[in-house]
Design a protein around this motif. Structure first.
Motif: not given
Length: 374
Positions: A72-94
């Motif tokens: 999921r993260y390999a093709p991402l960079a910059g803001d897109a990667l930060a958004t994905a990481l933050e979003g995936d964590a928040q989806a587990v527990s806000p």
């Protein structure tokens, strides 16, 4: 909330808004290129080791590592990667403080939020009406000048029959200003709140409460370093019987919520306005490599009588009114006529918003830094 910039790197709290230290900027400017999966794994490892709730930290880490395994993260960079990481964590527990910040210049166009708005720490201190003192705190920063100004306000208004603390626009900080306010308001040593930090953090970098005389070590839950915040009266008794009001809003966050809860559960003040932001967990910025930074919540502050904190739900007011009407309500309760109360409230409108902005928000890499919380 920064409680209170005593770590290296410091632990910070800031109402869901992270604060970046100068040393972090230096590391970011010189950051080498790092693969996205390496950034993601660094994030997973920190969450697993240091997040305030170990079980949730493990779940965060598992979700991020599942994303790595799925590519999921390999093709991402910059803001897109930060958004994905933050979003995936928040989806587990806000979590109101959980944030990932991209490298400088990597923020995509669109709605953004500064990590810490440019706010003046103290506004409009003085007599709002005869015998009624008023002060607005927008921050509790790690700043000796602000602490001195808070102490001066208390001393200059020690003859007040009522004191109004406006924290409707307060974004967080530390305990230094609280510790020059509380001694005026209590007639005996009083336990305010309890703070617990993951032992993994306290053992390697020290507790964010170390060095503060108002913080007392106590036995706590396994795996946590626990302190109680206490108020110790000073020698001047003039304000001990004064009425105290605290104005709150949905913006009121982190260290401001610490202040609000301490005043409320000790029954020393009446909270008037709206429920606070619900950003409880304190922590600090960590380097993920490649210029990426993550705010890792490592501890929590809670009511020592109930064990409950305000994460998610905020601190509920004693008198619920629209934040814009809170000052009018307090002034009329103190005997000011309705017309005069409205005029005084209009003259003391905060310079910053009293309501949280809605809609998509990203943390820009160029956000201003300060040394505050949370």
């Amino acid at each position: 909330m920064n409680l209170s910039c005593r770590l290296a790197p410091a632990l910070l709290l800031a109402a869901g808004l992270s604060v970046v230290l100068p040393a972090v900027h230096a590391a970011e400017d010189a950051a080498p290129a790092v693969k996205s999966d390496a950034v993601a794994e660094a994030y997973a490892a920190l969450l697993e080791r240091d997040y305030v709730y170990p079980e949730i930290g493990r779940r965060y880490a598992a979700a991020i590592r599942a994303g790595i395994a799925a590519g999921r993260y390999a093709p991402l960079a910059g803001d897109a990667l930060a958004t994905a990481l933050e979003g995936d964590a928040q989806a587990v527990s806000p979590d109101g403080h959980l944030r990932v910040r991209p490298p400088a210049g990597a923020v995509a166009p669109g709605p953004v939020r500064r990590m810490m708005p440019d706010l003046v720490a103290i506004e409009q201190p003085g007599w709002i009406a005869p015998g009624i003192a008023f002060v607005r705190f927008n921050l509790f920063p790690d700043d000796a000048a602000v602490t001195a100004a808070a102490a001066k306000f208390m001393a200059d208004h020690a003859d007040a029959r009522a004191v109004i603390f406006d924290i409707r626009t307060h974004r967080g900080g530390g305990i230094d200003q609280m510790d020059v306010i509380f001694p005026w308001l209590f007639d005996k040593p009083t336990r305010l709140v309890t703070m617990a930090t993951r032992a993994s953090v306290a053992e390697t970098r020290g507790s964010p409460m170390d060095g503060a005389a108002s913080m007392r070590p106590v036995a706590g839950a396994a795996g946590m370093a626990t302190r109680e915040h206490w108020a110790t009266p000073n020698a001047d008794a003039r304000l001990r019987d004064a009425k105290v009001y605290v104005l709150t809003s949905s913006v009121t966050g982190s260290a401001a919520e610490h202040f609000a809860l301490a005043m409320q559960h000790t029954r020393r003040a009446t909270l008037v306005g709206a429920a606070t932001a619900g950003a409880n967990h304190f922590g600090g910025m960590e380097d993920l490599g490649g210029g990426f930074l993550a705010f890792i919540p490592v501890g929590r502050t809670y009511d020592p009588a109930t064990g409950k904190d305000w994460e998610g739900g905020g601190v509920a007011p004693d008198i619920a009114v629209a934040p814009a009407d809170a000052l009018v309500r307090v002034l009329t309760d103190l005997g000011i006529g309705a017309d005069d109360a409205k005029r005084l409230s209009d003259a003391h409108v905060p310079s910053a918003p009293m309501e949280r902005r809605r809609g998509p928000q990203r943390v820009p890499a160029a956000a201003g830094s300060t040394s505050p919380g949370g």
